[in-house]
Motif scaffolding. Structure first.
Motif, PDB file in Angstrom:
ATOM      1  N   LEU A 126      -5.018   4.606 -11.196  1.00 45.63           N
ATOM      2  CA  LEU A 126      -5.937   5.377 -10.875  1.00 45.63           C
ATOM      3  C   LEU A 126      -6.648   4.655  -9.647  1.00 45.63           C
ATOM      4  N   MET A 127      -5.100   3.219  -9.436  1.00 45.79           N
ATOM      5  CA  MET A 127      -5.108   2.214  -7.989  1.00 45.79           C
ATOM      6  C   MET A 127      -4.404   3.505  -7.038  1.00 45.79           C
ATOM      7  N   TYR A 128      -3.244   3.603  -7.854  1.00 45.03           N
ATOM      8  CA  TYR A 128      -1.987   4.936  -7.093  1.00 45.03           C
ATOM      9  C   TYR A 128      -2.340   5.577  -6.048  1.00 45.03           C
ATOM     10  N   HIS A 129      -3.726   6.336  -7.437  1.00 49.66           N
ATOM     11  CA  HIS A 129      -3.648   7.867  -6.677  1.00 49.66           C
ATOM     12  C   HIS A 129      -5.138   7.525  -5.196  1.00 49.66           C
ATOM     13  N   SER A 130      -5.597   6.501  -5.395  1.00 49.42           N
ATOM     14  CA  SER A 130      -6.370   5.989  -4.918  1.00 49.42           C
ATOM     15  C   SER A 130      -5.425   5.365  -3.242  1.00 49.42           C
ATOM     16  N   ALA A 131      -4.557   4.948  -2.893  1.00 51.98           N
ATOM     17  CA  ALA A 131      -3.637   4.833  -1.860  1.00 51.98           C
ATOM     18  C   ALA A 131      -3.457   6.023  -1.738  1.00 51.98           C
TER      19      ALA A 131
ATOM     20  N   ALA B  81       2.135   7.306  -6.882  1.00 48.81           N
ATOM     21  CA  ALA B  81       1.380   8.847  -7.752  1.00 48.81           C
ATOM     22  C   ALA B  81       2.128   9.735  -7.083  1.00 48.81           C
ATOM     23  N   TYR B  82       3.270   9.944  -6.876  1.00 48.60           N
ATOM     24  CA  TYR B  82       3.656  11.580  -6.926  1.00 48.60           C
ATOM     25  C   TYR B  82       5.562  11.621  -7.177  1.00 48.60           C
ATOM     26  N   TYR B  83       5.351  10.637  -8.429  1.00 48.66           N
ATOM     27  CA  TYR B  83       6.130  10.246  -9.213  1.00 48.66           C
ATOM     28  C   TYR B  83       5.919  11.268 -10.705  1.00 48.66           C
ATOM     29  N   GLU B  84       5.053  10.925 -11.060  1.00 51.79           N
ATOM     30  CA  GLU B  84       5.144  12.158 -12.266  1.00 51.79           C
ATOM     31  C   GLU B  84       5.067  13.479 -11.932  1.00 51.79           C
ATOM     32  N   GLU B  85       4.439  14.048 -10.519  1.00 49.57           N
ATOM     33  CA  GLU B  85       4.783  15.272 -11.052  1.00 49.57           C
ATOM     34  C   GLU B  85       6.121  15.977 -10.213  1.00 49.57           C
ATOM     35  N   LEU B  86       7.032  15.355  -9.447  1.00 54.77           N
ATOM     36  CA  LEU B  86       8.189  15.148  -9.220  1.00 54.77           C
ATOM     37  C   LEU B  86       8.881  14.655 -10.527  1.00 54.77           C
ATOM     38  N   LEU B  87       8.878  13.978 -11.290  1.00 53.32           N
ATOM     39  CA  LEU B  87       9.522  13.953 -12.443  1.00 53.32           C
ATOM     40  C   LEU B  87       9.295  15.168 -13.934  1.00 53.32           C
ATOM     41  N   GLN B  88       8.181  15.600 -14.071  1.00 50.39           N
ATOM     42  CA  GLN B  88       7.952  16.373 -14.009  1.00 50.39           C
ATOM     43  C   GLN B  88       8.856  17.522 -13.868  1.00 50.39           C
ATOM     44  N   ALA B  89       8.841  17.782 -12.946  1.00 49.44           N
ATOM     45  CA  ALA B  89       9.232  19.589 -12.739  1.00 49.44           C
ATOM     46  C   ALA B  89      10.981  19.101 -12.613  1.00 49.44           C
ATOM     47  N   GLY B  90      11.944  18.016 -12.692  1.00 45.18           N
ATOM     48  CA  GLY B  90      13.041  17.467 -13.331  1.00 45.18           C
ATOM     49  C   GLY B  90      13.643  16.611 -12.224  1.00 45.18           C
ATOM     50  N   VAL B  91      12.630  16.211 -11.198  1.00 46.70           N
ATOM     51  CA  VAL B  91      13.658  15.568  -9.917  1.00 46.70           C
ATOM     52  C   VAL B  91      13.935  14.230 -10.716  1.00 46.70           C
ATOM     53  N   GLU B  92      14.523  14.085 -10.506  1.00 45.79           N
ATOM     54  CA  GLU B  92      15.359  12.230 -11.093  1.00 45.79           C
ATOM     55  C   GLU B  92      15.324  11.623 -10.063  1.00 45.79           C
ATOM     56  N   ILE B  93      14.480  10.451 -10.393  1.00 46.59           N
ATOM     57  CA  ILE B  93      14.022   9.247  -9.252  1.00 46.59           C
ATOM     58  C   ILE B  93      14.917   7.435 -10.168  1.00 46.59           C
TER      59      ILE B  93
ATOM     60  N   LEU C 189       0.931  -1.270  -0.231  1.00 45.18           N
ATOM     61  CA  LEU C 189       0.400   0.396  -0.038  1.00 45.18           C
ATOM     62  C   LEU C 189       1.104   1.404   0.018  1.00 45.18           C
ATOM     63  N   VAL C 190       2.011   1.500   1.198  1.00 43.54           N
ATOM     64  CA  VAL C 190       2.940   2.656   0.749  1.00 43.54           C
ATOM     65  C   VAL C 190       3.935   2.753  -0.380  1.00 43.54           C
TER      66      VAL C 190
END
Length: 494
Positions: free
Chosen positions: A482-487, A391-403, A384-385
């Protein structure tokens, strides 16, 4: 002749009427829970947390009320707060307490643009920056256990252990035997283990160590019938060992084998620092606060309050955090450290469940051109974690954060390096549980040499990881997103 009265038939309850009564009672309870709990949740929690609880309570009132009763109320009960305050006063006023100002570094040893962070850490953690320290990082679990046992075997005065997890495995057995040997030769051994994370060790190893002469206590014991704490999921997540007041170990290692008893996810990759110098005195104070909280007394042992020796040239300060006066100390220092970055941020954490301020800080630094790198396990041990983190990956990557997704098991080391200036290192994950719930212990270290030393470990982790791209995240099917954002909706309460 006795005449019996006519028999009276028992009243018959109409099944329709009974069903209607039960339905009305259910409806009253259903809406009663909502009406009672909604204002309670709104008043006691931040917006994100309140929305998560309200979603659960609104859609499943009975389940939501039960879960909220167990893990959603105030972090600490009144008795626990009183115990902690009493412990802090006893330790702060002890006759042997050292004047730590004598070990403060010269102002010119701290870069001008980092002095506000040092002051913030002092204000939040109540520990000053001290000079004259040395730190050696230990990554291999067996090497950490070997060095810890070797140091315990050389102890002459006292051994203090504070661990979230001690397991009944090979490493736990060897540590237990080392404590038994130390206690039998007259060394004062004080062992403090979390009441949930080390439950089995307390039951199995506890009696053995006590028989040898050690004092063993449970930290934050869970009592179902009469709890001292408002939440049973608040844990002492610290990892700390102090031997003779000269040597300390702290970081992410627990007192167990590298697999943590979870063979399906691979080995856990941890990192601990072996510390000497005045910083050991600060860590001793942190241990004593926790010990006094559970026992009510400061041990009458002058050997705990020795004058520290200078063993290096590393300035550092401890940053204990947890419910109460030091609430959110780690969170606030981490966000401030991110905001101070000018060139590079590299972070490793097993769990990535940030709140709004920490997400914003990471995004703004990346958008400002600061290289921002996050290294996390690709397959964490908690599904679950893990789903909420994605769900946070997309907004961080869009800003230029490297994951980067670590491939070599569970990356459990919790590290920050900021520019070539300072390090934040210890037991706290970059998640809301470490931010606000658990008792954590971290270190702020200043200077290029320690950054270089920790950066070397971070680069090893990075070399065993694959870089996640925005295209890969956007290619994830919509139902899974959708499952990720629900979590993610429940991330404030994970």
């Amino acid at each position: 002749m006795l005449t019996l009265p006519p028999a009276v038939d028992a009243p018959v309850v109409d099944p329709v009427t009974l069903g209607t009564i039960l339905a009305i009672l259910y409806l009253i309870a259903d809406w009663g829970i909502r009406i009672v709990l909604i204002p309670v949740v709104i008043r006691r929690h931040r917006i994100g947390e309140a929305l998560a609880w309200l979603c659960l309570i609104f859609f499943q009132p009975f389940i939501g009320a039960a879960v909220y009763f167990v893990v959603g109320r105030n972090v600490l009960g009144r008795k626990r707060i009183a115990q902690h305050d009493h412990a802090a006063r006893l330790v702060d006023t002890h006759e042997h307490r050292l004047n730590q100002r004598e070990h403060a570094p010269n102002p010119d040893e701290i870069p001008q643009n980092r002095r506000d962070l040092v002051r913030l850490a002092r204000s939040l953690g109540r520990m000053p920056l001290v000079r004259g320290n040395d730190a050696q990082f230990i990554g291999d679990t067996q090497e950490f256990i070997r060095q810890l046992i070797e140091t315990i075997d050389s102890a002459k005065h006292h051994v203090h252990l504070l661990y979230y997890i001690m397991r009944r495995d090979d490493s736990g057995e060897r540590l237990c035997q080392a404590v038994e040997r130390a206690a039998q030769r007259g060394v004062h051994c004080r062992i403090l283990l979390d009441g949930v994370g080390s439950r089995t060790a307390l039951e199995v190893f506890g009696p053995r160590m006590r028989k040898a002469g050690a004092e063993v206590r449970a930290a934050l014991p869970v009592k179902l019938l009469r709890r001292q704490f408002a939440r049973i999921d608040v844990r002492n997540h610290r990892k700390l060992a102090i031997i003779d007041g000269h040597i300390a170990f702290t970081g992410s290692h627990n007192a167990c084998d590298a697999d943590y008893g979870k063979t399906t996810v691979g080995e856990w990759v941890d990192l601990t620092a072996r510390l000497t110098g005045p910083i050991v005195y600060q860590l001793q104070l942190t241990f004593l606060e926790d010990w006094v909280t559970e026992t009510g007394e400061v041990p009458n042992d002058p050997s705990m309050f020795i004058t520290p020796e200078y063993t290096g040239d590393l300035p550092m300060q401890s940053v204990p955090s947890g419910p109460g006066e030091r609430s959110e100390a780690f969170h606030n220092i981490a966000v401030s450290a991110i905001n101070e970055a000018e060139h590079a941020i590299i972070m490793t954490t097993p769990y990535l469940i940030p709140d709004e301020p920490s997400v914003l800080a990471l995004r703004l630094r990346a958008l400002a051109g600061v290289r921002t790198v996050i290294i996390i396990p690709e397959k964490p041990d908690q599904r679950l974690v893990a789903a909420a983190a994605k769900a946070y990956y997309e907004e961080l990557l869009q800003a230029g954060v490297e994951i980067y997704l670590f491939q070599g098991g569970i990356l459990h080391a919790k590290t920050f390096t900021i520019d070539n200036s300072f390090v934040l290192f210890g037991s706290a994950n970059f998640d809301r549980r470490s931010f606000r719930l658990n008792y954590e212990l971290n270190l702020l270290m200043i200077g290029a040499p320690v950054v270089k030393a920790l950066h070397a470990h971070q680069m090893i982790y990075k070399s065993q990881s694959r870089r996640l791209t925005l295209d890969q995240v956007e290619a994830v099917p919509h139902w899974r997103q959708l499952m990720y954002h629900s979590a993610k909706l429940f991330s404030p309460v994970l």
